[in-house]
Design a protein around this motif. Structure first.
Motif, PDB file in Angstrom:
ATOM      1  N   ASP A   1     -40.973 -50.311  -4.299  1.00 10.14           N
ATOM      2  CA  ASP A   1     -41.406 -51.081  -2.777  1.00 10.14           C
ATOM      3  C   ASP A   1     -40.661 -52.227  -2.784  1.00 10.14           C
ATOM      4  O   ASP A   1     -40.442 -53.013  -3.644  1.00 10.14           O
ATOM      5  CB  ASP A   1     -42.952 -51.180  -2.796  1.00 10.14           C
ATOM      6  CG  ASP A   1     -43.868 -49.908  -2.674  1.00 10.14           C
ATOM      7  OD1 ASP A   1     -43.265 -49.101  -2.457  1.00 10.14           O
ATOM      8  OD2 ASP A   1     -44.986 -50.289  -3.090  1.00 10.14           O
ATOM      9  N   GLY A   2     -40.153 -52.445  -1.576  1.00  9.33           N
ATOM     10  CA  GLY A   2     -39.710 -53.596  -1.244  1.00  9.33           C
ATOM     11  C   GLY A   2     -37.956 -53.546  -1.589  1.00  9.33           C
ATOM     12  O   GLY A   2     -37.254 -54.788  -1.517  1.00  9.33           O
ATOM     13  N   GLU A   3     -37.645 -52.391  -2.239  1.00  9.43           N
ATOM     14  CA  GLU A   3     -36.154 -52.512  -2.496  1.00  9.43           C
ATOM     15  C   GLU A   3     -35.201 -51.163  -2.002  1.00  9.43           C
ATOM     16  O   GLU A   3     -36.022 -50.278  -1.319  1.00  9.43           O
ATOM     17  CB  GLU A   3     -36.066 -52.234  -4.086  1.00  9.43           C
ATOM     18  CG  GLU A   3     -36.647 -53.273  -4.820  1.00  9.43           C
ATOM     19  CD  GLU A   3     -36.397 -53.320  -6.421  1.00  9.43           C
ATOM     20  OE1 GLU A   3     -35.763 -52.474  -6.813  1.00  9.43           O
ATOM     21  OE2 GLU A   3     -36.598 -54.466  -6.955  1.00  9.43           O
ATOM     22  N   ILE A   4     -34.243 -51.482  -1.949  1.00  3.53           N
ATOM     23  CA  ILE A   4     -33.440 -50.388  -1.342  1.00  3.53           C
ATOM     24  C   ILE A   4     -32.201 -50.015  -2.395  1.00  3.53           C
ATOM     25  O   ILE A   4     -31.932 -50.854  -3.331  1.00  3.53           O
ATOM     26  CB  ILE A   4     -32.933 -50.542   0.056  1.00  3.53           C
ATOM     27  CG1 ILE A   4     -32.338 -49.407   0.578  1.00  3.53           C
ATOM     28  CG2 ILE A   4     -31.870 -51.397  -0.075  1.00  3.53           C
ATOM     29  CD1 ILE A   4     -32.200 -49.478   2.312  1.00  3.53           C
ATOM     30  N   GLU A   5     -31.805 -48.789  -2.512  1.00  3.10           N
ATOM     31  CA  GLU A   5     -30.655 -48.466  -3.455  1.00  3.10           C
ATOM     32  C   GLU A   5     -29.481 -47.749  -2.967  1.00  3.10           C
ATOM     33  O   GLU A   5     -29.474 -47.218  -1.920  1.00  3.10           O
ATOM     34  CB  GLU A   5     -31.183 -47.950  -4.660  1.00  3.10           C
ATOM     35  CG  GLU A   5     -31.902 -46.504  -4.384  1.00  3.10           C
ATOM     36  CD  GLU A   5     -32.723 -46.403  -5.816  1.00  3.10           C
ATOM     37  OE1 GLU A   5     -31.916 -45.990  -6.886  1.00  3.10           O
ATOM     38  OE2 GLU A   5     -33.871 -45.789  -5.840  1.00  3.10           O
ATOM     39  N   THR A   6     -28.546 -47.831  -3.862  1.00  2.00           N
ATOM     40  CA  THR A   6     -27.171 -47.095  -3.673  1.00  2.00           C
ATOM     41  C   THR A   6     -26.834 -46.262  -4.817  1.00  2.00           C
ATOM     42  O   THR A   6     -27.040 -46.857  -5.766  1.00  2.00           O
ATOM     43  CB  THR A   6     -26.231 -48.184  -3.314  1.00  2.00           C
ATOM     44  OG1 THR A   6     -26.541 -48.604  -2.126  1.00  2.00           O
ATOM     45  CG2 THR A   6     -24.733 -47.336  -2.967  1.00  2.00           C
ATOM     46  N   LEU A   7     -26.666 -45.077  -4.733  1.00  2.00           N
ATOM     47  CA  LEU A   7     -26.237 -44.106  -5.807  1.00  2.00           C
ATOM     48  C   LEU A   7     -24.877 -43.811  -5.702  1.00  2.00           C
ATOM     49  O   LEU A   7     -24.162 -43.444  -4.677  1.00  2.00           O
ATOM     50  CB  LEU A   7     -27.201 -42.977  -6.023  1.00  2.00           C
ATOM     51  CG  LEU A   7     -28.858 -43.286  -6.201  1.00  2.00           C
ATOM     52  CD1 LEU A   7     -29.426 -43.642  -5.112  1.00  2.00           C
ATOM     53  CD2 LEU A   7     -29.265 -41.802  -6.751  1.00  2.00           C
ATOM     54  N   ALA A   8     -24.118 -43.667  -6.999  1.00  2.00           N
ATOM     55  CA  ALA A   8     -22.771 -43.171  -6.927  1.00  2.00           C
ATOM     56  C   ALA A   8     -23.021 -41.896  -7.879  1.00  2.00           C
ATOM     57  O   ALA A   8     -23.269 -42.169  -9.000  1.00  2.00           O
ATOM     58  CB  ALA A   8     -21.904 -44.197  -7.439  1.00  2.00           C
ATOM     59  N   VAL A   9     -22.400 -40.683  -7.359  1.00  2.00           N
ATOM     60  CA  VAL A   9     -22.437 -39.466  -8.230  1.00  2.00           C
ATOM     61  C   VAL A   9     -21.130 -39.063  -8.492  1.00  2.00           C
ATOM     62  O   VAL A   9     -20.396 -39.063  -7.521  1.00  2.00           O
ATOM     63  CB  VAL A   9     -23.368 -38.397  -7.605  1.00  2.00           C
ATOM     64  CG1 VAL A   9     -23.334 -37.331  -8.476  1.00  2.00           C
ATOM     65  CG2 VAL A   9     -24.902 -39.013  -7.202  1.00  2.00           C
TER      66      VAL A   9
END
Length: 289
Positions: A194-202
């Motif tokens: 909660d309260g976070e956002i993310e970026t994923l690299a695949v």
């Protein structure tokens, strides 16, 4: 270092090339900026002036920079908002020619199609051209979570990517079509705190994630800025996790300053010191590590 950046252009504010060019130049990159629109400002203001350019004009501009040798000297092509399906087709033809002429150059496709709040916000004929023609030409694609689900076919099948495993599996379907790296921004998954956002690299054999606090603002152009920062790092020779950590740290610094200023437009120029050498607050972590 040279990048050809094909995106929208606004006279006021920071989206498209008006968000992407300055950060790349700060990284020491010579940018050939080709507009797809000439607008007074981004949508969202009470008025907007200007227009999407004619596809033939964009084609002429691209032919003109080819004639000046820009393709031969190019390290990467970056594309963003395209404006019309005809422009999307023109860009696809240009990228195909450029890669045939200069096999060493990379193509980063930022598929600006929509977001979770507004859905698709481009002409209905644009997304299929991006999916079927541009993405297979790309080495790197940088969709937000909504755009990623569209490109992977998840929205059509109602098989949304809500877990890290689903994101990786669906990214592999995109990688099978041509790209070597898929970067998914603005991801909020079942295991995102909660309260976070993310970026994923695949990539084909490895995946990474970076999480940042979620700030109480959502300015336009953040995807354009992220793509330019990630592309800059890659052109400078950074690998995927290094580029991901660099871009995440730099854009967070911009958004922090924007939130503090209380402005609608991102404080990109005021954050110049953090664009190239950001305080490294966020590092990419290998998924499964």
């Amino acid at each position: 270092m040279n990048v050809i950046s094909i995106q929208s252009q606004v006279a006021f504010g920071h989206v498209g090339n008006s968000a992407a060019v300055f950060p790349m130049q700060l990284h020491g990159i010579d940018v050939t900026a080709v507009p797809t629109t000439l607008l007074s400002n981004r949508p969202g203001y009470p008025t907007i002036r200007g227009r999407v350019l004619d596809a033939q004009l964009v084609a002429d501009l691209l032919l003109g920079i080819e004639e000046r040798g820009a393709v031969d000297a190019c390290d990467m092509i970056l594309s963003g908002y395209l404006g019309s399906p005809d422009i999307a087709a023109v860009v696809a033809d240009f990228v195909a020619r450029a890669k045939a002429r200069n096999p060493g150059l990379l193509y980063c496709c930022d598929p600006v199609l929509g977001d979770r709040d507004r859905g698709l916000f481009v002409q209905a004929d644009i997304p299929p051209v991006v999916r079927d023609r541009l993405c297979p030409l790309a080495d790197i694609i940088t969709p937000n979570h909504f755009e990623f689900e569209y490109l992977a076919g998840a929205r059509a099948s109602n098989d949304k990517a809500t877990t890290t495993g689903q994101v990786i599996a669906q990214a592999q379907t995109l990688l099978a079509r041509g790209p070597s790296t898929v970067v998914i921004t603005s991801a909020e998954l079942s295991d995102t705190p909660d309260g976070e956002i993310e970026t994923l690299a695949v990539a084909r054999s490895q995946s990474w994630r970076v999480r940042t606090p979620k700030l109480p603002i959502s300015p336009s152009g953040t995807g354009d800025l992220f793509a330019s920062l990630f592309a800059s790092a890659r052109v400078q020779g950074k690998n995927t996790p290094e580029a991901l950590g660099h871009a995440a740290s730099a854009i967070y610094a911009v958004l922090e300053r924007t939130a503090a200023a209380g402005t609608e437009e991102m404080r990109i120029v005021a954050s110049a010191d953090q664009l190239v050498h950001p305080t490294r607050r966020f590092d990419a972590v290998a998924i499964g590590a």
